[in-house]
Design an enzyme around this catalytic site. Structure first.
Site, PDB file in Angstrom:
ATOM      1  N   VAL A 133       0.813  -1.220   0.000  1.00  0.00           N
ATOM      2  CA  VAL A 133       0.000   0.000   0.000  1.00  0.00           C
ATOM      3  C   VAL A 133       0.846   1.270   0.000  1.00  0.00           C
ATOM      4  O   VAL A 133       0.341   2.351  -0.273  1.00  0.00           O
ATOM      5  CB  VAL A 133      -0.954  -0.016   1.215  1.00  0.00           C
ATOM      6  CG1 VAL A 133      -0.186   0.273   2.504  1.00  0.00           C
ATOM      7  CG2 VAL A 133      -2.111   0.955   1.040  1.00  0.00           C
ATOM      8  N   TYR A 134       2.141   1.152   0.270  1.00  0.00           N
ATOM      9  CA  TYR A 134       2.994   2.335   0.307  1.00  0.00           C
ATOM     10  C   TYR A 134       3.165   2.896  -1.115  1.00  0.00           C
ATOM     11  O   TYR A 134       3.792   2.277  -1.967  1.00  0.00           O
ATOM     12  CB  TYR A 134       4.369   2.022   0.889  1.00  0.00           C
ATOM     13  CG  TYR A 134       4.390   1.649   2.346  1.00  0.00           C
ATOM     14  CD1 TYR A 134       3.266   1.801   3.168  1.00  0.00           C
ATOM     15  CD2 TYR A 134       5.537   1.135   2.929  1.00  0.00           C
ATOM     16  CE1 TYR A 134       3.295   1.454   4.501  1.00  0.00           C
ATOM     17  CE2 TYR A 134       5.580   0.781   4.284  1.00  0.00           C
ATOM     18  CZ  TYR A 134       4.455   0.937   5.053  1.00  0.00           C
ATOM     19  OH  TYR A 134       4.488   0.589   6.388  1.00  0.00           O
TER      20      TYR A 134
END
Length: 345
Positions: free
Chosen positions: A61-62
């Site tokens: 998700v980064y």
């Protein structure tokens, strides 16, 4: 660099690890963390490896996967020298299967992470959040299969409550599946909630803590104090709502204790804050971040020395808050000290 065993496993990890959330930064949150490109990332990886920091943490998700991609490029040609930790479960899209820990989602997420990272295995894979909509048996059996297939070496969780971890461990124990050995947690002198349930659980069940945000969401950098409010250009103005709240008086009390100890040790406030964490029970590694070489070298100065018992006591006293029910009754009574004496601050 010292190395510790990760929970009840045979894997040795450095007491400091590097958080790659600053790599490829984009979006309302991650762009404030940092926007490190591949060339800069290679330099930071070089410095880490020279210092013995071999564990690098990221997540799908980064920056919508960009962090994994940049990390993969930065370690190209030296995969055997590093350990990769990544995570999945948080939303990565708007589709019904773009979040959670279902069998379909986990298998797909692992394959995508492997591709972005440019590797055939992930050393430590963690669930980024508990998925209450998927049976734990489905989750843990899927992770076990991915371990058996050689795509994951060790597994863990992040941001789980105690009962969620125990329910998962019970399913693994009952069915002979791979157990969690890592718990990536928020823990700092400004947030010691980890000690109330998750630390005793980790000690009992063999989960090593991988600590994120050791500087209290950027509040313990030495730039904030009673006489120095949050600077105008601080990323806290943009990102504070994403992190745990902290009352001003508690912040100032902790900072004042840190400043006193920093003067005594001739170290910086962040170095003292990180060193305190390294001394805590169940902590396997503290994840440090850095947007540039100077920040990284400063954080690396957190190891190689120790706080005295008196200095630890000073920091403990300044940072302790009343534990919530049902913890506070027995912590106030000496007769119940055997419940967790080595774990309490």
């Amino acid at each position: 660099m010292d190395y510790r065993t990760l929970g009840k496993s045979g894997l040795k990890v450095p007491v400091l690890s590097f958080g790659a959330g600053t790599f490829g930064g984009s979006g309302p949150l991650f762009s404030h963390w940092g926007t490190t490109d591949v060339a800069e990332a290679r330099r930071l990886v070089d410095i880490c490896l020279e210092a013995g920091v071999t564990l690098f943490d990221t997540a799908d998700v980064y920056s919508a996967g960009a962090s994994e991609e940049v990390l993969g490029e930065a370690i190209k040609g030296r995969r055997e020298e590093v350990l990769i930790s990544t995570k999945a479960s948080l939303p990565t899209g708007d589709g019904p299967n773009d979040w959670g820990s279902s069998r379909s989602r986990l298998i797909g997420a692992v394959e995508k992470s492997l591709k972005r990272l440019g590797t055939d295995h992930i050393d430590i894979f963690q669930l980024h959040a508990f998925d209450a909509s998927t049976p734990v048996e489905e989750v843990v059996s899927t992770l076990d299969r991915l371990v058996q297939d050689g795509k994951l070496r060790y597994i863990g969780v992040s941001n789980f409550s105690g009962w969620q971890i125990m329910k998962s461990l019970a399913a693994a124990e009952k069915n002979g599946w791979t157990r969690y050995v890592a718990n990536q947690v928020y823990y700092s002198l400004l947030g010691r909630d980890y000690e109330w349930d998750l630390m005793p659980l980790g000690a009992d069940q063999g989960l090593g803590a991988l600590v994120w945000s050791p500087l209290g969401w950027g509040r313990l950098t030495g730039k904030i104090s009673r006489s120095k409010p949050i600077p105008a250009g601080s990323r806290l103005h943009e990102t504070a709502d994403f992190g745990p709240p902290v009352e001003d008086e508690h912040l100032y009390r902790v900072v004042e204790a840190l400043e006193a100890v920093a003067t005594e040790t001739e170290k910086s406030v962040p170095q003292v804050a990180i060193n305190w964490l390294i001394s805590r029970p169940t902590v396997s590694s503290v994840i440090i971040g850095a947007r540039n070489e100077e920040q990284l070298r400063q954080n690396l100065g957190s190891v190689g020395w120790s706080l005295s018992a008196e200095q630890i006591a000073k920091l403990d006293a300044a940072s302790t808050v009343t534990a919530p029910y049902p913890h506070f009754p027995y912590r106030r009574q000496a007769g119940f000290a055997l419940l967790d004496p080595p774990l309490a601050g």
